[in-house]
Motif scaffolding. Structure first.
Motif, PDB file in Angstrom:
ATOM      1  N   LYS C 134       0.833  -1.255   0.040  1.00  0.00           N
ATOM      2  CA  LYS C 134      -0.029   0.040  -0.107  1.00  0.00           C
ATOM      3  C   LYS C 134       0.903   1.266  -0.018  1.00  0.00           C
ATOM      4  O   LYS C 134       0.580   2.141  -0.757  1.00  0.00           O
ATOM      5  CB  LYS C 134      -0.942   0.011   1.469  1.00  0.00           C
ATOM      6  CG  LYS C 134      -1.607   1.349   1.424  1.00  0.00           C
ATOM      7  CD  LYS C 134      -2.954   1.388   2.105  1.00  0.00           C
ATOM      8  CE  LYS C 134      -3.733   2.621   1.492  1.00  0.00           C
ATOM      9  NZ  LYS C 134      -5.023   2.539   2.535  1.00  0.00           N
ATOM     10  N   LEU C 135       1.941   1.229   0.874  1.00  0.00           N
ATOM     11  CA  LEU C 135       2.829   2.435   0.923  1.00  0.00           C
ATOM     12  C   LEU C 135       3.610   2.770  -0.526  1.00  0.00           C
ATOM     13  O   LEU C 135       3.698   3.941  -0.950  1.00  0.00           O
ATOM     14  CB  LEU C 135       3.699   2.327   1.936  1.00  0.00           C
ATOM     15  CG  LEU C 135       3.294   2.116   3.473  1.00  0.00           C
ATOM     16  CD1 LEU C 135       4.182   1.737   4.433  1.00  0.00           C
ATOM     17  CD2 LEU C 135       2.632   3.556   3.901  1.00  0.00           C
ATOM     18  N   VAL C 136       3.884   1.661  -1.161  1.00  0.00           N
ATOM     19  CA  VAL C 136       4.451   1.756  -2.709  1.00  0.00           C
ATOM     20  C   VAL C 136       3.291   2.305  -3.571  1.00  0.00           C
ATOM     21  O   VAL C 136       3.735   3.379  -4.331  1.00  0.00           O
ATOM     22  CB  VAL C 136       5.093   0.594  -2.977  1.00  0.00           C
ATOM     23  CG1 VAL C 136       5.330   0.694  -4.630  1.00  0.00           C
ATOM     24  CG2 VAL C 136       6.266   0.199  -2.013  1.00  0.00           C
ATOM     25  N   ALA C 137       2.292   1.958  -3.432  1.00  0.00           N
ATOM     26  CA  ALA C 137       1.308   2.272  -4.322  1.00  0.00           C
ATOM     27  C   ALA C 137       0.731   3.678  -4.115  1.00  0.00           C
ATOM     28  O   ALA C 137       0.526   4.582  -4.811  1.00  0.00           O
ATOM     29  CB  ALA C 137      -0.218   1.470  -4.191  1.00  0.00           C
ATOM     30  N   LEU C 138       1.053   4.244  -2.823  1.00  0.00           N
ATOM     31  CA  LEU C 138       0.569   5.672  -2.640  1.00  0.00           C
ATOM     32  C   LEU C 138       1.742   6.594  -2.841  1.00  0.00           C
ATOM     33  O   LEU C 138       1.592   7.709  -2.694  1.00  0.00           O
ATOM     34  CB  LEU C 138       0.339   5.771  -1.217  1.00  0.00           C
ATOM     35  CG  LEU C 138      -1.142   5.255  -0.728  1.00  0.00           C
ATOM     36  CD1 LEU C 138      -1.178   5.189   0.752  1.00  0.00           C
ATOM     37  CD2 LEU C 138      -2.184   6.024  -1.330  1.00  0.00           C
ATOM     38  N   GLY C 139       3.030   5.814  -3.182  1.00  0.00           N
ATOM     39  CA  GLY C 139       4.073   6.876  -3.440  1.00  0.00           C
ATOM     40  C   GLY C 139       4.847   7.264  -2.318  1.00  0.00           C
ATOM     41  O   GLY C 139       5.660   8.222  -2.399  1.00  0.00           O
ATOM     42  N   LEU C 140       4.743   6.593  -1.067  1.00  0.00           N
ATOM     43  CA  LEU C 140       4.965   7.017   0.126  1.00  0.00           C
ATOM     44  C   LEU C 140       6.490   6.265   0.455  1.00  0.00           C
ATOM     45  O   LEU C 140       7.099   6.932   1.341  1.00  0.00           O
ATOM     46  CB  LEU C 140       4.224   6.745   1.353  1.00  0.00           C
ATOM     47  CG  LEU C 140       2.937   7.835   1.330  1.00  0.00           C
ATOM     48  CD1 LEU C 140       1.985   7.166   2.306  1.00  0.00           C
ATOM     49  CD2 LEU C 140       3.316   8.960   1.448  1.00  0.00           C
ATOM     50  N   VAL C 141       6.742   5.236  -0.191  1.00  0.00           N
ATOM     51  CA  VAL C 141       7.857   4.439   0.051  1.00  0.00           C
ATOM     52  C   VAL C 141       8.341   3.960  -1.400  1.00  0.00           C
ATOM     53  O   VAL C 141       7.412   3.836  -2.333  1.00  0.00           O
ATOM     54  CB  VAL C 141       8.037   3.511   1.009  1.00  0.00           C
ATOM     55  CG1 VAL C 141       7.698   3.966   2.385  1.00  0.00           C
ATOM     56  CG2 VAL C 141       7.153   2.233   0.696  1.00  0.00           C
ATOM     57  N   GLU C 142       9.657   3.796  -1.576  1.00  0.00           N
ATOM     58  CA  GLU C 142      10.027   3.453  -2.847  1.00  0.00           C
ATOM     59  C   GLU C 142       9.754   1.928  -2.911  1.00  0.00           C
ATOM     60  O   GLU C 142      10.033   1.064  -1.972  1.00  0.00           O
ATOM     61  CB  GLU C 142      11.564   3.778  -3.254  1.00  0.00           C
ATOM     62  CG  GLU C 142      12.061   5.007  -3.163  1.00  0.00           C
ATOM     63  CD  GLU C 142      13.174   5.611  -3.852  1.00  0.00           C
ATOM     64  OE1 GLU C 142      13.921   4.770  -4.021  1.00  0.00           O
ATOM     65  OE2 GLU C 142      13.237   6.837  -3.567  1.00  0.00           O
ATOM     66  N   ALA C 143       9.651   1.334  -4.102  1.00  0.00           N
ATOM     67  CA  ALA C 143       9.364  -0.120  -4.304  1.00  0.00           C
ATOM     68  C   ALA C 143      10.744  -0.928  -3.972  1.00  0.00           C
ATOM     69  O   ALA C 143      11.919  -0.440  -4.156  1.00  0.00           O
ATOM     70  CB  ALA C 143       9.009  -0.402  -5.920  1.00  0.00           C
TER      71      ALA C 143
END
Lengths: 143, 143, 143
Positions: C134-143
């Motif tokens: 979820k955090l990657v999808a939101l752009g809050l952390v890098e993949a």
């Protein structure tokens, strides 16, 4: 600390009423707790008309929320609430129908003024003695 | 009490969205806790654009902070947070990426409305009975 | 969470000072607690001049109030207060005479960002792993 935050609709209070409320909040807090006047802060915030809702509908609610140092007996906090409510009616001419008051507690060890951690309730005299030099230098107490 | 404070950048929300959010916050709080609608306040505050920072950089973060009476189970508080977050997405069209929610607890014995100390959670019916005369006189409940 | 709310008289701070303060608050909080930068929010609110009173008289008091996740040792909270106070003097050129700081604790289980309940202090790494998609999808952390 304490910090009493008074939030109202814009233009509900006049400058004179704000001064009266600040004077009264300071008197009420110090007389019930023995805290020094110097610790008592009152901040007035406004929101535009139409930004406060009660029961899902636009209302005229005002709010007085005090953040005080933790450790006052519940009877002391309730006596302050009652006196603050009565003061509001007298100063503003509004009833207490649209006033919400709350007192919240903050660990005195996690609050600081003038670079100094606050004393626990009841230990203010020792704190003033210990920190006298700094407080005098800042002009906060007399030499 | 409760008081839900919604803080956003200026002009993020329209008057219509504020009304919808107030309606929904009131519904969510009362349906999860059984508290009366009359107790639920929602206040909308704004800060100018550029006054909110996340991770040290300017952000678009909005905040919903509820001050509620102490004593609700953590499961109830978490269910309200989840529903508030979902409501925000639906009403505003913004994602939940830039929304922070928190529920804080306040001793019900240290909060007052209409000159009356609030009841503890679960004792509202007795409170309305005890205080009926004053509440009717204020027009807050029907005779 | 944390959310640090900085309240001052209007026009006390410049945009550049606000950026510096936000950067420093973020650095101070993360270096003392190990919390991720992503969690740290700073919001600047203003009240018109003449709306703040100390000891019953108009004052120039500013306020920094941090709402942090519950569970940090008192020594950590006090070290942050001391560093925040020193930072204020350096960034603003004002003394610490008119600055009140407080750190308040909020149950991490009753706070939510990006639709996710916050982790307890010290369990952030597990939380990032669990919620990575979820955090990657939101752009809050890098993949």
């Amino acid at each position: 600390m304490p910090v009493y935050q008074v939030t109202t609709a814009a233009d509900l209070l006049s400058d004179e009423q704000r001064q009266q409320i600040a004077t009264e909040v300071t008197r009420i807090h110090t007389s019930h707790t023995g805290a020094p006047e110097l610790f008592v802060n009152v901040v007035f915030s406004e929101v535009p008309a139409g930004r406060t809702f009660t029961a899902g509908e636009r209302s005229q609610m005002s709010f007085i929320v005090g953040q005080i140092r933790e450790g006052r007996e519940i009877e002391v906090r309730q006596a302050m609430l009652a006196e603050l409510s009565a003061m509001w009616i007298e100063v503003t001419g509004h009833g207490d129908r649209d006033l919400l008051l709350a007192i919240q507690e903050n660990d005195s060890r996690a609050a600081m003024e003038a670079g100094l951690i606050f004393p626990a309730p009841g230990t203010e005299a020792e704190w003033f003695t210990e920190n006298k030099d700094k407080l005098v230098a800042l002009g906060l107490v007399e030499a």
